[in-house]
Every structure is written in structure tokens, then in C-alpha cells.
Design a protein around this motif. Sequence first.
Motif, PDB file in Angstrom:
ATOM      1  N   SER A 153      -2.122  -0.278 -55.364  1.00  0.00           N
ATOM      2  CA  SER A 153      -2.313   0.896 -54.744  1.00  0.00           C
ATOM      3  C   SER A 153      -2.141   2.056 -55.449  1.00  0.00           C
ATOM      4  O   SER A 153      -2.900   3.126 -55.645  1.00  0.00           O
ATOM      5  CB  SER A 153      -1.919   0.859 -53.422  1.00  0.00           C
ATOM      6  OG  SER A 153      -2.176  -0.193 -52.465  1.00  0.00           O
ATOM      7  N   GLU A 192      -6.974   1.886 -48.300  1.00  0.00           N
ATOM      8  CA  GLU A 192      -7.459   0.495 -49.111  1.00  0.00           C
ATOM      9  C   GLU A 192      -8.633   1.074 -50.029  1.00  0.00           C
ATOM     10  O   GLU A 192      -9.412   2.055 -49.648  1.00  0.00           O
ATOM     11  CB  GLU A 192      -7.872  -0.295 -47.982  1.00  0.00           C
ATOM     12  CG  GLU A 192      -6.705  -1.001 -47.074  1.00  0.00           C
ATOM     13  CD  GLU A 192      -7.521  -2.039 -46.174  1.00  0.00           C
ATOM     14  OE1 GLU A 192      -8.619  -2.214 -46.359  1.00  0.00           O
ATOM     15  OE2 GLU A 192      -6.814  -2.376 -45.289  1.00  0.00           O
ATOM     16  N   THR A 248      -7.092   3.452 -55.614  1.00  0.00           N
ATOM     17  CA  THR A 248      -6.015   3.247 -56.520  1.00  0.00           C
ATOM     18  C   THR A 248      -5.607   4.538 -56.989  1.00  0.00           C
ATOM     19  O   THR A 248      -6.412   5.544 -57.692  1.00  0.00           O
ATOM     20  CB  THR A 248      -6.314   2.412 -57.741  1.00  0.00           C
ATOM     21  OG1 THR A 248      -6.741   1.123 -57.421  1.00  0.00           O
ATOM     22  CG2 THR A 248      -5.035   2.494 -58.702  1.00  0.00           C
TER      23      THR A 248
END
Length: 328
Positions: free
Chosen positions: A13, A98, A101
Motif C-alpha cells: 500500500s 485498496e 499504491t
Amino acid sequence: MAKKTAHDDPLASVTLAVGQEELLLDRAVREVVAAARAADADTDVRDLTSDQLQPGTLAELTSPSLFAERKVVVVRNAQDLSADTVKDVKGYLGSPAEEITLVLLHAGGAKGKGLLDAARKAGAREVACPKMTKPAERLAFVRGEFRTLGRSATPEACQALVDAIGSDLRELASAASQLVADVEGTIDEAVVGRYYTGRAEASSFEVADRAVEGRAAEALEALRWSLSTGVAPVLITSALAQGVRAIGKLSSARGGRPADLARELGMPPWKIDRVRQQMRGWTPEGVAVAMRAVAEADAGVKGGGDDPEYALEKAVVTIARAARSRRG
């Protein structure tokens, strides 16, 4: 080569790239983007500078999409983010979205340390991208480049490449890539010599020639240019040492024709003529002072001092003054 933590999923993440080596920072970003696009060819990449990430911008970029697209958000110079934006980023770290990144590029150090600590505490994947200031580090980098490219290079070839190219990692990486593309089999010192020897030596000897001629300003200008183009400091101290030694040898030799002196001193005749012109202001005491200055600079650039550039500048000025000792 950039060092990574054990948590080494490029699609984590949050990725935290820490350091000031631009090539390694760019590679950290490219690795994440490549992994994201391998997972989703339509990945949206947003590459932002610190001043472009204003309060509220991160929330907009990471808000849910109707198309549930994968996204990479890159923030450069994260240590320079405003206090309000840092609050936004810290809040996001606690609950990352979600399929998104976040890549934070941080110089490390005291500035912006709160954000650095928060990202680490949140479990961010970390990639170390330190500035490579020591010759041994650059040598290890070159070895790693050849390994990554799947080719074998001798230790002598790696050292020759560092000596010829200097400290710029981009140039070192490009040179290694070029050699791998052009040369079959093991890359050795002779191959590197054919491609690259002569670049760094030329500028190093320019510094030495101006210094032993007593032209301090020109020598310093040549020195700064050489360093800015990535010439290794150790090459410059070597050239300075050779220049001063040549003055000392010729000043202590008996007179004679250039050809005779060349045989006696192990120099080509053309160099005898050049050194004769350079040695006009020198005294034996000046040669001794200059040799001490070179020795001190050599120690300074090989780890004995904190500032190799200052050590070289000091040596150049000392040598130039010694070159004028007979005149003043």
C-alpha cells in the motif's frame, strides 16, 4: 544498488524510498509502476512534487473510483510537504485505500522526520537510496549492475569503469549497460579501456598542469569542472602527484638533450619540454611543500577527511603557490 526491507512487495500500500541518490529513487518508482502495470495495464500513475500535493489533494487522488482502477501516487521530496499536507498523509497511512499504491520519496535526515517516522510505524515498505560518496560503494554498485544485467565482469574491469566514469551513478549504469550490449563474454579491463579510458584522465591532468604552472584560478576552475562531471577525486590526486614528481625529477637531473633526459627519467621527450616550461618558478623547498600537500589530499579523498572536494582545493592552491616560490 537500493536496499529493501524484508517487506518487499512493490504493490504494498505504501512504499517509502529514503535517500538522495536520484537514480535509485527513480528506480524505486519505476519498480512500483512496473509491478502495478503488470497487474493492471491501465494503471493510472500520478507523479507529484511536494508543492503539487496540497491539503485535500491526496484525498481526491485516493478516493474510490467507479471503475475500481489501480493507481500509483508518487510524491517527490516528501520532506518538503506543508504541515497541513503532512497531516493528510499521516491520516491516509492509517487506512490506505485498496488498489492504490502511495510512493513517498524522502531525502532522510531531520527535515520532515515526523512523516518518515509515521510511514515506518505504519509498516511501509522501505527502499534505501543513499548517496554513494565512497569509491567502494560505487564499485559495489557497478558489480551489482553487471549481476543484474546477467553478465560477468572482472574486478579489474569494474574498478576501471569507476575510475574512468567517476561518481555519477547514471553514467556508470549507462556504461555498464552499453558494455553488456556491445561485448560478448566476460567483460575485462581491456574492454573497459577501449571504451572509456581517457575521459577522466584528460580532465585530471588539466587540473595538474594548471596547478604546477602556478595558475591557481584556472586550476581551481578545472578542478570544479572535473568534479562536477563525475571525475573520481583519486584520479585527480594521482595526476597532481605525477605532475609534482615530474617537476622534482627534472629539477634534480643533470642537463642534457630531451632525448637523453627522457631515457634517464623514464619520460617521453615531449613531456621533458613541457615540464621544463612548468618548472621555472619552482624551488626544492617548493617541491617538498607540494608533495606534502598531495599526500594530505590523497589521505583526504580516501577516507581520512570529511570533505574530499575541500582537500583537493587546498592541495591545488598549495601547489600553485609552491610553483611561484622562486618568483616571490
